[in-house]
Design an enzyme around this catalytic site. Structure first.
Site, PDB file in Angstrom:
ATOM      1  N   ASP A  78       8.675   4.242  -3.098  1.00  0.00           N
ATOM      2  CA  ASP A  78       7.452   3.805  -3.138  1.00  0.00           C
ATOM      3  C   ASP A  78       7.386   2.631  -4.271  1.00  0.00           C
ATOM      4  OD1 ASP A  78       4.731   3.704  -3.128  1.00  0.00           O
ATOM      5  OD2 ASP A  78       4.101   5.268  -4.624  1.00  0.00           O
ATOM      6  N   LEU A 111       7.505  -5.637  -1.017  1.00  0.00           N
ATOM      7  CA  LEU A 111       8.542  -6.805  -1.455  1.00  0.00           C
ATOM      8  C   LEU A 111       7.390  -7.868  -2.050  1.00  0.00           C
ATOM      9  CD1 LEU A 111      10.705  -6.973   1.531  1.00  0.00           C
ATOM     10  CD2 LEU A 111      10.968  -5.608  -0.504  1.00  0.00           C
ATOM     11  N   ARG A 112       6.266  -7.672  -2.094  1.00  0.00           N
ATOM     12  CA  ARG A 112       5.451  -8.594  -2.678  1.00  0.00           C
ATOM     13  C   ARG A 112       5.461 -10.131  -2.067  1.00  0.00           C
ATOM     14  NH1 ARG A 112       1.846  -5.332  -4.635  1.00  0.00           N
ATOM     15  NH2 ARG A 112       2.474  -4.330  -6.587  1.00  0.00           N
ATOM     16  N   ASN A 136      -0.144   5.149  -7.605  1.00  0.00           N
ATOM     17  CA  ASN A 136      -0.906   5.540  -6.548  1.00  0.00           C
ATOM     18  C   ASN A 136       0.168   6.357  -5.475  1.00  0.00           C
ATOM     19  OD1 ASN A 136      -3.442   5.036  -7.065  1.00  0.00           O
ATOM     20  ND2 ASN A 136      -3.478   2.948  -6.241  1.00  0.00           N
TER      21      ASN A 136
END
Length: 436
Positions: free
Chosen positions: A305, A64-65, A278
């Site tokens: 992801d 969610l940063r 990634n």
């Protein structure tokens, strides 16, 4: 608010429910399923004719940063994206800035999410302080603050003796350890090792970066009895090791990302930075093995992801671009596309994003464990109502996430995705509504 959802196709993979009927909600819970009493007086009636009424989706991997990386995503925007994708519960990894290694940070994050009422948030705590791999966090305090497990995100622990102690401590208190199998010495590349990486001159990440880490994890599970969830497997060889570990009876579960399930290294094309991800995209045989493993239950769950990245970080040469893509709004559609492509039942596709993720979380959900990811009378009213017949093209500018980069953008992938969310309800509250 009392809500009546009428004439929908009720599907609950956990109970093998699949029938036409109504669903009644009051005080945030499902009070009737299938046949609703005539005296139920609804404040809002939703006509679900031609629509599927399913449990709200549960996503085991969505960044969610916040805190610390708000330029890439804010809690408001990313939880709104979750609701738009039918996701009613999500797990966020601990690699924020600062890392989720203090109870106060976890409590703040959960409080902010509750105030928004868009999606249930279940944080993973950092296994080690600052994710540095040198000192264990206070796992008991973090669990009390609301953490459902402990992990390192993309930061593998190099010291195997220390990792052993972490497993021993977690096993003592039955905490789950969430790890992406990644050997720190072999994982420095930017694309999967193979012909494509060689042709493009990109540093490769060999499959052994995953399998060596898996061997280590499984040996430590045998020695300590720790419960481990493996995050985002990416290779056929990794799947084979996981299958053998499960047949042996080891307490391990695993998930796969929507990216690895649908894409291969060929999709990198001419250095398309939207494909910088990634784990890196691997070969077709790996993708096929992942799809088969999801179908037979070797892989437990499908995850978005979700990792929003801003434009400045993607508008760089492939090797320098920040890995990541938005995915919350695509999780349901890409689960349905997998089922469509591989001729899997709709209920199986839904299980990988509802009942199975809940089984992975298990007792960490507390009182929610009995009804999250399910449609059950008396259970929480977390519901996703979607049109399985609608097809749509992904337009990045129309996504609610602050991150607009996705490898499934229509102009890049050529994909037209099945399934569109019409309503998302969290505890009986309409968190998202989309006109037909």
């Amino acid at each position: 608010m009392k809500i009546l959802i009428k004439n929908g196709r009720l599907i609950d993979p956990a109970s093998n429910l699949d029938k036409q009927g109504d669903l009644a909600i009051a005080a945030g819970r499902i009070v009737a399923l299938g046949h609703v009493p005539a005296d139920f007086e609804a404040n809002r009636v939703i006509d679900a004719s031609g629509l599927v009424v399913a449990p709200g989706l549960v996503d085991l991997a969505a960044r969610l940063r916040e805190p610390g990386l708000e330029q890439r995503g804010m809690l408001e925007s990313e939880l709104a994206a979750a609701a738009a994708g039918g996701v009613t519960s999500l797990v966020c990894p601990p690699d924020t800035d600062p890392a989720l290694d203090e109870p106060g940070l976890v409590e703040m994050l959960k409080f902010r999410a509750r105030k928004l009422s868009l999606c249930r948030l279940f944080p993973l705590g950092a296994l080690t302080r600052g994710l540095a791999g040198e000192a264990l966090t206070e796992m008991a305090e973090l669990t009390e603050a609301g953490c459902v497990g402990f992990g390192q995100a993309e930061r593998p622990i190099k010291n195997t003796q220390f990792l052993t102690r972490a497993f021993q401590y977690a096993a003592t208190y039955d905490y789950a350890v969430w790890l992406r199998p990644l050997d720190p010495w072999l994982s420095g590349g930017v694309a999967a090792s193979g012909a494509v990486a060689t042709r493009l001159g990109l540093a490769g990440v060999p499959v052994t970066a995953e399998t060596i880490a898996l061997h280590t994890i499984f040996e430590l599970v045998r020695a300590t009895g720790a419960r481990v969830h493996l995050c985002r497997l990416s290779s056929a060889a990794g799947v084979a090791l996981l299958r053998a570990a499960k047949q042996e009876g080891l307490p391990v579960t695993a998930d796969v990302s929507i990216n690895s399930l649908h894409l291969t290294d060929m999709d990198i094309g001419f250095f398309n930075s939207a494909m910088r991800l990634n784990p890196p995209l691997r070969q077709g045989r790996d993708r096929d093995a992942l799809r088969a493993a999801l179908a037979d239950g070797t892989l437990d769950a499908l995850v978005s992801d979700h990792m929003p990245v801003d434009e400045d970080e993607k508008m760089l040469p492939f090797a320098e671009a920040t890995p990541g893509a938005t995915g919350l709004e695509l999780l349901l559609s890409l689960a349905l596309k997998w089922a469509e492509d591989d001729k899997q039942p709709l209920a199986r596709a839904l299980a990988t994003v509802t009942a199975e993720p809940v089984r992975v979380l298990g007792p960490a959900l507390g009182s929610l464990a009995a009804s999250a990811g399910r449609l059950v009378e008396g259970g929480v009213a977390d519901v996703c109502v979607f049109d399985a017949q609608t097809r749509w093209a992904v337009r990045p500018e129309a996504l609610l996430s602050q991150g607009k980069y996705t490898p499934f953008a229509a102009d890049v992938s050529g994909f037209e995705l099945p399934g569109r969310v019409r309503y998302t309800l969290v505890a009986g509250h309409i968190a998202h509504e989309c006109a037909a």
